[in-house]
Enzyme design. Structure first.
Site, PDB file in Angstrom:
ATOM      1  N   ASP A  35       0.947  -1.201   0.019  1.00 36.68           N
ATOM      2  CA  ASP A  35      -0.254   0.006  -0.053  1.00 36.68           C
ATOM      3  C   ASP A  35       0.788   1.253  -0.069  1.00 36.68           C
ATOM      4  O   ASP A  35       1.806   1.373   0.830  1.00 36.68           O
ATOM      5  CB  ASP A  35      -0.829  -0.084   1.223  1.00 36.68           C
ATOM      6  CG  ASP A  35      -1.467   1.380   1.465  1.00 36.68           C
ATOM      7  OD1 ASP A  35      -2.531   1.571   0.795  1.00 36.68           O
ATOM      8  OD2 ASP A  35      -1.113   2.127   2.397  1.00 36.68           O
ATOM      9  N   ASP A  59      -3.896   2.310  -5.104  1.00 36.53           N
ATOM     10  CA  ASP A  59      -2.955   2.453  -4.279  1.00 36.53           C
ATOM     11  C   ASP A  59      -2.564   1.112  -3.587  1.00 36.53           C
ATOM     12  O   ASP A  59      -1.735   0.996  -2.735  1.00 36.53           O
ATOM     13  CB  ASP A  59      -3.133   3.448  -3.157  1.00 36.53           C
ATOM     14  CG  ASP A  59      -4.192   3.046  -2.349  1.00 36.53           C
ATOM     15  OD1 ASP A  59      -4.751   2.282  -2.637  1.00 36.53           O
ATOM     16  OD2 ASP A  59      -4.178   3.838  -1.308  1.00 36.53           O
ATOM     17  N   GLU A  60      -3.090  -0.001  -3.930  1.00 37.86           N
ATOM     18  CA  GLU A  60      -2.621  -1.274  -3.462  1.00 37.86           C
ATOM     19  C   GLU A  60      -2.574  -2.493  -4.530  1.00 37.86           C
ATOM     20  O   GLU A  60      -3.279  -2.477  -5.479  1.00 37.86           O
ATOM     21  CB  GLU A  60      -3.945  -1.510  -2.407  1.00 37.86           C
ATOM     22  CG  GLU A  60      -3.624  -2.431  -1.312  1.00 37.86           C
ATOM     23  CD  GLU A  60      -4.579  -2.467  -0.272  1.00 37.86           C
ATOM     24  OE1 GLU A  60      -4.632  -1.345   0.515  1.00 37.86           O
ATOM     25  OE2 GLU A  60      -5.309  -3.397  -0.093  1.00 37.86           O
TER      26      GLU A  60
END
Length: 429
Positions: A22, A121-122
């Protein structure tokens, strides 16, 4: 330990080296780097629209979260008047560009089939086969952290697990707050990790709806879920009940390289209006604009919708929250004109003059687009004209931008198309 061994034989489960990575406060961190500020030192808040007091916070720097309690989902009016705070609007095109740069870094460590993008974002990486090149899972995690910070100045946290579930839980419940930004959850420490998760909402995949239903069954924690009767869970929730139970035991058979890429089952669009809409012609106008955009996506993917659904959310002051109704179509279509007729029919059937704050349109039950299928009540010439008009508008918009051509009604009061035309993901590009 004895009860765990009796219930689950972990030696029979797939054991991989999975990283769940993340980017810490992604949007806010990108804005910090853009201003040559270390992401962990910044006081940046990204809001959807600085001009609206009720605007939603999309991201905030770690310091803002820790010192002011402002996080994703907070509102503009909740932000204190502090000179250290820097409030900015999103730059979605930049975020997507940086995201693609991060993905390219991940590809240096694993082949594409061992990389699964979970969100902007992950991501999940299966580094089981990468240790000969880069070291064990911990060394790979540290190398990825160092590489992303060296090249992009972004800080990432890493959850490591024996399967994707454990990696995700390690990320969310430990790594994000760990000093080195890395945590490892394995089959060997289930009782000290998953079972100690304090709230059901901190378990991956347990929604608010499930929490209420589980609470009604006397299940208030992950520990309670572990020791629940799995047969009662299955009776109550079906196969999802068993999944909840086995997830609490750390069981996940997912193999990233074997993941099935499912085709999108529907196309939808949701819009929170800038003000309450209570005039029929204005609500119809926005529905027309939204259907026009969804229909264009259908045509771009060469599919037709066999079902449409319309949802409206009303003002908070109204006891009735809104509605969502659907309609099966007698034949699949991706025609803007035809789809608009169906959506407006649903709207006029169920709307009773309430003040509307959000509109949601869905085109589902997708099927290959077949233009030869005729409508007995519409002439061939009319169908051909509609199809030609759609194709011309699509071509112009793809080449010159969404606002290069639009329906004249979008110039009327209440229209939102022109304001949103150059937005990405609902936010300013």
């Amino acid at each position: 330990m004895g009860m765990r061994d009796m219930a689950i034989d972990y030696d029979l489960l797939p054991k991989r080296s999975i990283l769940c990575i993340d980017v810490k406060s992604f949007f806010a961190s990108v804005e910090a780097v853009r201003r040559k500020i270390h992401p962990l030192d910044a006081y940046i808040i990204v809001v959807s629209d600085k001009k609206r007091p009720g605007s939603v916070v999309l991201a905030s720097s770690p310091r803002v979260k820790g010192e002011f309690g402002i996080k994703t989902g907070s509102r503009m009016f909740e932000i204190p008047n502090d000179e250290r705070l820097m409030i900015v609007e999103p730059s979605m095109k930049l975020y997507l560009k940086v995201n693609s740069m991060i993905i390219e870094i991940f590809k240096r460590f694993v082949p594409v089939e061992d990389l699964h993008i979970y969100s902007i974002d992950e991501v999940f990486l299966d580094v089981t086969a990468s240790w000969r090149l880069f070291g064990d899972k911990f060394e790979i995690a540290r190398k990825i952290q160092r590489t992303i910070f060296k090249e992009l100045k972004l800080v990432v946290t890493v959850g490591i697990g024996d399967n994707p579930l454990l990696a995700k839980l390690a990320l969310d419940n430990e790594a994000k707050n760990a000093s080195g930004g890395i945590a490892y959850w394995s089959y060997q420490n289930i009782e000290e990790t998953i079972w100690k998760i304090p709230r059901l909402g901190d378990m991956w995949g347990v929604s608010h709806g499930y929490i209420k239903k589980l609470n009604n069954m006397g299940i208030h924690s992950v520990y309670d879920l572990v020791h629940a009767d799995k047969h009662k869970l299955k009776d109550r929730f079906g196969i999802m009940g068993l999944q909840l139970y086995y997830h609490a035991w750390g069981v996940d058979y997912s193999i990233l390289s074997e993941k099935i890429k499912t085709r999108e089952k529907s196309f939808s669009k949701s819009q929170i209006l800038q003000r309450y809409y209570y005039m029929e012609e204005e609500i119809v106008l926005v529905i027309r604009e939204m259907v026009d955009e969804v229909a264009m996506r259908l045509r771009a993917n060469n599919v037709a919708a066999g079902k449409v659904a319309l949802g409206l959310a009303y003002s908070r002051d109204i006891e009735e929250k809104g509605f969502k109704h659907q309609r099966l179509l007698h034949r699949g279509t991706n025609s803007t004109k035809e789809l608009t007729v169906y959506f407006i029919q649903i709207f006029k059937c169920y709307w009773r003059g309430q003040w509307v704050r959000q509109i949601y349109v869905v085109c589902g039950k997708l099927q290959p687009a077949i233009y030869e299928q005729l409508d007995l009540f519409t002439s061939n010439e009319q169908l051909e004209r509609n199809q030609m008009l759609d194709e011309i508008m699509d071509t112009i918009r793809l080449r010159y931008g969404k606002d290069a051509i639009f329906w004249a009604c979008s110039l009327m009061k209440g229209g939102t198309f022109l304001k949103r035309a150059n937005h990405v993901g609902g936010h300013k590009g």
